[in-house]
Motif scaffolding. Structure first.
Motif, PDB file in Angstrom:
ATOM      1  N   THR A 190      -4.881   6.336  -1.844  1.00  0.00           N
ATOM      2  CA  THR A 190      -4.046   5.159  -1.650  1.00  0.00           C
ATOM      3  C   THR A 190      -3.880   4.387  -2.956  1.00  0.00           C
ATOM      4  N   VAL A 191      -2.664   3.909  -3.173  1.00  0.00           N
ATOM      5  CA  VAL A 191      -2.353   3.054  -4.309  1.00  0.00           C
ATOM      6  C   VAL A 191      -1.901   1.701  -3.766  1.00  0.00           C
ATOM      7  N   TYR A 192      -2.292   0.654  -4.456  1.00  0.00           N
ATOM      8  CA  TYR A 192      -1.974  -0.695  -4.020  1.00  0.00           C
ATOM      9  C   TYR A 192      -1.206  -1.451  -5.101  1.00  0.00           C
ATOM     10  N   LEU A 193      -0.435  -2.425  -4.654  1.00  0.00           N
ATOM     11  CA  LEU A 193       0.193  -3.363  -5.577  1.00  0.00           C
ATOM     12  C   LEU A 193      -0.010  -4.759  -5.015  1.00  0.00           C
ATOM     13  N   GLN A 194      -0.914  -5.500  -5.621  1.00  0.00           N
ATOM     14  CA  GLN A 194      -1.145  -6.887  -5.242  1.00  0.00           C
ATOM     15  C   GLN A 194      -0.167  -7.757  -6.014  1.00  0.00           C
ATOM     16  N   MET A 195       0.655  -8.495  -5.297  1.00  0.00           N
ATOM     17  CA  MET A 195       1.681  -9.320  -5.922  1.00  0.00           C
ATOM     18  C   MET A 195       1.405 -10.785  -5.620  1.00  0.00           C
ATOM     19  N   ASN A 196       1.171 -11.558  -6.654  1.00  0.00           N
ATOM     20  CA  ASN A 196       0.904 -12.987  -6.521  1.00  0.00           C
ATOM     21  C   ASN A 196       1.998 -13.787  -7.200  1.00  0.00           C
ATOM     22  N   SER A 197       2.051 -15.072  -6.895  1.00  0.00           N
ATOM     23  CA  SER A 197       3.032 -15.982  -7.500  1.00  0.00           C
ATOM     24  C   SER A 197       4.435 -15.397  -7.417  1.00  0.00           C
ATOM     25  N   LEU A 198       4.791 -14.933  -6.251  1.00  0.00           N
ATOM     26  CA  LEU A 198       6.075 -14.252  -6.088  1.00  0.00           C
ATOM     27  C   LEU A 198       7.238 -15.215  -6.298  1.00  0.00           C
ATOM     28  N   LYS A 199       8.313 -14.650  -6.850  1.00  0.00           N
ATOM     29  CA  LYS A 199       9.525 -15.403  -7.156  1.00  0.00           C
ATOM     30  C   LYS A 199      10.695 -14.793  -6.398  1.00  0.00           C
ATOM     31  N   PRO A 200      11.737 -15.568  -6.157  1.00  0.00           N
ATOM     32  CA  PRO A 200      12.915 -14.989  -5.469  1.00  0.00           C
ATOM     33  C   PRO A 200      13.457 -13.753  -6.194  1.00  0.00           C
ATOM     34  N   GLU A 201      13.363 -13.722  -7.500  1.00  0.00           N
ATOM     35  CA  GLU A 201      13.868 -12.561  -8.241  1.00  0.00           C
ATOM     36  C   GLU A 201      13.011 -11.314  -8.070  1.00  0.00           C
ATOM     37  N   ASP A 202      11.873 -11.436  -7.388  1.00  0.00           N
ATOM     38  CA  ASP A 202      11.074 -10.263  -7.050  1.00  0.00           C
ATOM     39  C   ASP A 202      11.593  -9.571  -5.792  1.00  0.00           C
TER      40      ASP A 202
ATOM     41  N   SER B  94       0.845  -1.193   0.000  1.00  0.00           N
ATOM     42  CA  SER B  94       0.000   0.000   0.000  1.00  0.00           C
ATOM     43  C   SER B  94       0.876   1.236   0.000  1.00  0.00           C
ATOM     44  N   CYS B  95       0.356   2.295  -0.584  1.00  0.00           N
ATOM     45  CA  CYS B  95       1.057   3.570  -0.608  1.00  0.00           C
ATOM     46  C   CYS B  95       0.033   4.661  -0.291  1.00  0.00           C
ATOM     47  N   ALA B  96       0.209   5.292   0.856  1.00  0.00           N
ATOM     48  CA  ALA B  96      -0.693   6.365   1.268  1.00  0.00           C
ATOM     49  C   ALA B  96      -0.086   7.705   0.868  1.00  0.00           C
ATOM     50  N   ALA B  97      -0.858   8.500   0.142  1.00  0.00           N
ATOM     51  CA  ALA B  97      -0.402   9.797  -0.331  1.00  0.00           C
ATOM     52  C   ALA B  97      -1.087  10.910   0.449  1.00  0.00           C
ATOM     53  N   SER B  98      -0.343  11.964   0.707  1.00  0.00           N
ATOM     54  CA  SER B  98      -0.915  13.120   1.389  1.00  0.00           C
ATOM     55  C   SER B  98      -0.216  14.380   0.923  1.00  0.00           C
ATOM     56  N   GLY B  99      -0.822  15.510   1.167  1.00  0.00           N
ATOM     57  CA  GLY B  99      -0.176  16.776   0.897  1.00  0.00           C
ATOM     58  C   GLY B  99      -0.799  17.570  -0.226  1.00  0.00           C
ATOM     59  N   ARG B 100      -1.325  16.880  -1.224  1.00  0.00           N
ATOM     60  CA  ARG B 100      -1.973  17.587  -2.335  1.00  0.00           C
ATOM     61  C   ARG B 100      -3.118  16.736  -2.861  1.00  0.00           C
ATOM     62  N   THR B 101      -3.881  17.343  -3.723  1.00  0.00           N
ATOM     63  CA  THR B 101      -4.987  16.610  -4.319  1.00  0.00           C
ATOM     64  C   THR B 101      -4.453  15.407  -5.086  1.00  0.00           C
ATOM     65  N   PHE B 102      -4.954  14.257  -4.723  1.00  0.00           N
ATOM     66  CA  PHE B 102      -4.481  13.000  -5.288  1.00  0.00           C
ATOM     67  C   PHE B 102      -4.844  12.881  -6.764  1.00  0.00           C
ATOM     68  N   LEU B 103      -5.958  13.473  -7.145  1.00  0.00           N
ATOM     69  CA  LEU B 103      -6.366  13.390  -8.533  1.00  0.00           C
ATOM     70  C   LEU B 103      -5.340  14.077  -9.421  1.00  0.00           C
ATOM     71  N   ARG B 104      -5.297  13.639 -10.658  1.00  0.00           N
ATOM     72  CA  ARG B 104      -4.411  14.181 -11.682  1.00  0.00           C
ATOM     73  C   ARG B 104      -2.962  13.773 -11.494  1.00  0.00           C
ATOM     74  N   TYR B 105      -2.688  12.935 -10.491  1.00  0.00           N
ATOM     75  CA  TYR B 105      -1.341  12.425 -10.323  1.00  0.00           C
ATOM     76  C   TYR B 105      -1.253  10.995 -10.843  1.00  0.00           C
ATOM     77  N   PHE B 106      -0.273  10.763 -11.696  1.00  0.00           N
ATOM     78  CA  PHE B 106       0.071   9.415 -12.118  1.00  0.00           C
ATOM     79  C   PHE B 106       0.818   8.776 -10.960  1.00  0.00           C
ATOM     80  N   MET B 107       0.508   7.526 -10.624  1.00  0.00           N
ATOM     81  CA  MET B 107       1.146   6.818  -9.525  1.00  0.00           C
ATOM     82  C   MET B 107       1.799   5.558 -10.056  1.00  0.00           C
ATOM     83  N   ALA B 108       2.884   5.162  -9.432  1.00  0.00           N
ATOM     84  CA  ALA B 108       3.581   3.977  -9.919  1.00  0.00           C
ATOM     85  C   ALA B 108       4.355   3.293  -8.802  1.00  0.00           C
ATOM     86  N   TRP B 109       4.747   2.079  -9.096  1.00  0.00           N
ATOM     87  CA  TRP B 109       5.655   1.321  -8.248  1.00  0.00           C
ATOM     88  C   TRP B 109       6.919   1.014  -9.038  1.00  0.00           C
TER      89      TRP B 109
END
Length: 123
Positions: free
Chosen positions: A77-89, A21-36
């Motif tokens: 909030t932005v999420y990253l659900q990670m399945n079938s994880l590998k050691p190289e992750d 999970s990634c919680a964002a604060s400080g400015r309007t969340f809209l119009r922001y591209f989010m990434a991992w």
């Protein structure tokens, strides 16, 4: 200014799952591209997945079919659900944000960064 705080990392066995999970604060969340992104020692940060304010999604080849990025604009909030994880992750996973609608795949094109959360996948 945008503040980003990641959580949800940890140790998991190969084949397991984690949800970041990634919680964002400080400015309007809209119009922001989010990434991992993720980074291993001695290497640059690599693109994992991105999501636009309107829900458009882009994945790195390494994430396709295993990872799912999503966002909830109501609670910044932005999420990253990670399945079938590998050691190289195994890596430190960072949340990042940039204003606008353009997908950016290199780390130096992004404006705001969290401190990262460690993900370790054991074999």
């Amino acid at each position: 200014q945008v503040q980003l705080v990641e959580s949800g990392g940890g140790l998991v066995q190969a084949g397991g799952s984690l949800r970041l999970s990634c919680a964002a604060s400080g400015r309007t969340f809209l119009r922001y591209f989010m990434a991992w992104f993720r980074q291993t020692p001695g290497k640059e940060r690599d693109f994992v997945a991105a999501i636009s304010w309107s829900g458009g999604i882009t994945y790195a080849d390494s994430a396709k079919g295993r990872f799912t990025i999503s966002r909830t604009n109501a609670n910044n909030t932005v999420y990253l659900q990670m399945n079938s994880l590998k050691p190289e992750d195994t890596a430190v996973y960072y949340c990042t944000a940039a204003y606008g609608d353009v997908v950016r795949r290199t780390w130096n094109e992004w404006t705001y960064w969290g401190r990262g959360t460690q993900v370790t996948v054991s074999s």
